[in-house]
Design an enzyme around this catalytic site. Structure first.
Site, PDB file in Angstrom:
ATOM      1  N   ASP A  39       0.848  -1.185   0.000  1.00 42.00           N
ATOM      2  CA  ASP A  39       0.000   0.000   0.000  1.00 42.00           C
ATOM      3  C   ASP A  39       0.885   1.237   0.000  1.00 42.00           C
ATOM      4  OD1 ASP A  39      -2.730   1.300   0.383  1.00 42.00           O
ATOM      5  OD2 ASP A  39      -1.631   2.124   2.085  1.00 42.00           O
ATOM      6  N   GLU A  81       0.929   5.542   0.631  1.00 40.07           N
ATOM      7  CA  GLU A  81       0.277   6.788   1.027  1.00 40.07           C
ATOM      8  C   GLU A  81       0.899   7.890   0.182  1.00 40.07           C
ATOM      9  OE1 GLU A  81      -2.297   6.804   2.858  1.00 40.07           O
ATOM     10  OE2 GLU A  81      -2.102   4.696   3.428  1.00 40.07           O
ATOM     11  N   HIS A 136      -5.198   4.290   7.028  1.00 41.08           N
ATOM     12  CA  HIS A 136      -4.491   5.167   6.087  1.00 41.08           C
ATOM     13  C   HIS A 136      -3.004   5.293   6.432  1.00 41.08           C
ATOM     14  CE1 HIS A 136      -8.081   6.298   3.894  1.00 41.08           C
ATOM     15  NE2 HIS A 136      -8.685   6.561   5.027  1.00 41.08           N
ATOM     16  N   ASP A 182      -2.434  -0.885   6.453  1.00 41.60           N
ATOM     17  CA  ASP A 182      -3.350  -1.190   5.357  1.00 41.60           C
ATOM     18  C   ASP A 182      -2.886  -2.399   4.557  1.00 41.60           C
ATOM     19  OD1 ASP A 182      -4.627   1.021   6.253  1.00 41.60           O
ATOM     20  OD2 ASP A 182      -4.556   2.150   4.384  1.00 41.60           O
TER      21      ASP A 182
END
Length: 557
Positions: A24, A26, A165, A170
């Site tokens: 994942d 960000e 988040h 995640d």
């Protein structure tokens, strides 16, 4: 030694032998071309066992937007000493070598990886990719999960990792969601990576058994209605080729669980042949709105829209209503929800000192003013602070902003947002932006609708596939007739006959006097399509020169 033919199970890579890397990112925004990565997290698993993890903050090379910091908790101070993504990328590519990548909404994450590889001179990863969003949509039903967000799926599969988040958390949740989905498809015979990536349900026995319902369906534009044994409509749809569309419901291409369930209940398919595809689209809308089939989700309740009404009384106020009345009041809408209407009302109240109390005020009887008068947000007509004539200036400005030029509302909210942002009250500024957006979108939509619904009659034509013309008669924003003129024919007799036999339309009150907004919007989309020609227009088709549409793109940016 003689070669031995493998079994079916030997074809493909068994899932228990596949090494997955769930990852994942960000980021500072949604575009790989304009934004940067702030954190990356990855978890490597095989056979349900965690083999390793990879996680690091990343210096995006610029300030992190405040709303991103609020969302992720990652601040500029946290990434000031972090490595650049170009420094992290080689290690990450080594970590994922020889694995199958897994991500929730994989196209988004992969776009940043590919952009970074291109910038750093690395070849893009050729790893197989599994998107848990796409897989969940094919595996789970709406009755099980209302949506396919990562947090929703993590709760559904009882993941001990709660998405927050942050990249590693995640990624861990994505692993649990992947394992839950694999367990679901495993019971349906999916055992290999290739089967997982191409997973599609086979036709159910009910689908195969009901194929005869498609017999005799014509290959023309129209509407089809699936009905049960009692003749009740289960599902309504439209198509430019009825036969092909109805047949598709009995094949493997139809994977929607609810529709497969519907096919099992259906006993007959009724068709309504239409002259044009536009007529089919309109008839579908009308039938869904009147019969409300249980398996249709869209357009079932057109009557549930709400309007913002500037009442017709000595001291008008903004009221949220469900019905349009011929009472001289001004209306704004339609809105899909009361919340959206309330946001738009708040935007107008920010710009203009309209009263916010709900009682009907009398010119003769006075009452004490509320706190809004004390802070200068209302002229207090209730206690005589404003006369009917003075208050009428605010009412005139509000009506003009609703129906013509929303500049006064836009300017007031824009100034309010700038003030809040200067004080670093970003959440409040975002709330003001959302209120303004609700108002402007509704105003732009209504002005576009009124451009057509105020025209008594319009006749327009578009080229047909066979060289002829599709002709439509529109009255007050409602489709009154549809027909086809053959290639080479003289248009006058066809137009005259179509107008003479068209539905008589008596307009009602408000911006949508003869049809629901969705029908008028279908007609507007068709009128905007390439090749459409106006044949007759009894009226003026125009939009306000300084209408709300000019602000909508600014709000989106």
């Amino acid at each position: 030694m003689d070669a031995v033919q493998g079994t079916i199970d030997d074809l493909g890579t068994p899932l228990r032998e596949v090494t997955f890397v769930a990852f994942d990112l960000e980021t500072t925004g949604g575009s790989a071309a304009e934004h940067a990565v702030t954190e990356i997290g990855a978890v490597k698993v095989r056979g349900g066992e965690v083999l390793g993890e990879f996680a690091t903050l990343v210096d995006p090379g610029g300030p992190i937007p405040p709303f991103i910091s609020v969302l992720t908790g990652i601040t500029d101070a946290m990434v000031v000493a972090a490595p650049k993504f170009t420094e992290v990328l080689p290690s990450f590519l080594e970590f994922i070598a020889g694995t199958t990548l897994v991500a929730h909404n994989a196209p988004f994450d992969m776009s940043f990886i590919r952009a970074a590889c291109a910038a750093g001179g690395h070849p893009p990863p050729a790893n197989p990719v599994v998107d848990t969003v796409d897989l969940a949509r094919r595996v789970l039903t709406r009755d099980e999960t209302p949506n396919c967000k990562l947090a929703t799926l993590a709760r559904f599969f009882r993941s001990p990792s709660e998405p927050c988040h942050r990249a590693l958390a995640d990624a861990r949740a994505t692993v649990d969601v992947l394992h839950g989905l694999i367990a679901r498809v495993g019971s349906l015979g999916v055992q290999t990576l290739e089967e997982l990536r191409s997973y599609s349900r086979t036709p159910t026995p009910e689908q195969r058994r009901k194929r005869h319902l498609a017999e005799g369906v014509p290959g023309v534009p129209g509407v089809y209605v699936f009905e049960d044994a009692k003749g009740e409509a289960l599902y309504i749809g439209k198509s430019t080729h009825l036969r092909n569309r109805v047949r598709s419901y009995f094949t493997a291409s139809e994977t929607r669980p609810r529709i497969r369930e519907m096919v099992g209940i259906a006993e007959r398919v009724r068709t309504i042949v239409c002259a044009t595809s536009l007529e089919a689209e309109i008839r579908e809308l009308r039938l869904i709105g009147t019969t409300k089939p249980r398996y249709n989700r869209r357009s079932r309740n057109p009557e549930r829209v709400v309007w913002l009404k500037l009442t017709d009384e000595p001291f008008p106020r903004l009221s949220i209503v469900r019905r349009l009345k011929d009472d001289g009041a001004a209306y704004l809408g339609p809105f899909g929800s009361t919340r959206a209407a309330d946001d738009a009302r708040a935007a107008v109240h920010e710009a203009l000192p309209l009263r916010r109390c709900t009682e009907r005020l009398s010119v003769r009887v006075r009452r004490s003013a509320c706190v809004l008068a004390e802070i200068g947000r209302c002229g207090a007509p209730c206690d005589g602070g404003e006369s009917v004539e003075a208050y009428a200036r605010h009412v005139s400005a509000a009506r003009h902003a609703m129906e013509h030029d929303p500049q006064v509302v836009f300017s007031a909210i824009e100034e309010r947002m700038r003030s809040l942002a200067a004080e670093q009250r970003y959440e409040e500024a975002a709330a003001e932006r959302d209120r303004l957006s609700a108002y402007l979108r509704a105003a732009a939509r209504m002005q576009r609708l009124r451009s057509l619904t105020t025209i008594r009659q319009m006749v327009a034509a578009s080229p047909a596939f066979d060289g002829g013309w599709d002709i439509h008669v529109i009255r007050y924003g409602r489709l009154a007739a549809a027909g086809v003129m053959p290639r080479g024919a003289h248009p006058t007799p066809y137009v005259e006959a179509l107008v003479a036999t068209a539905e008589t339309v008596s307009p009602g009150p408000g911006p949508t006097p003869a049809a629901v907004a969705e029908e008028t919007e279908c007609l507007l989309r068709w009128l905007d399509s390439p090749g459409v020609r106006l044949v007759r227009v009894d009226g003026v088709w125009c939009l306000p020169a300084y209408g709300a549409a000019r602000f909508v793109k600014r709000i989106e940016r």
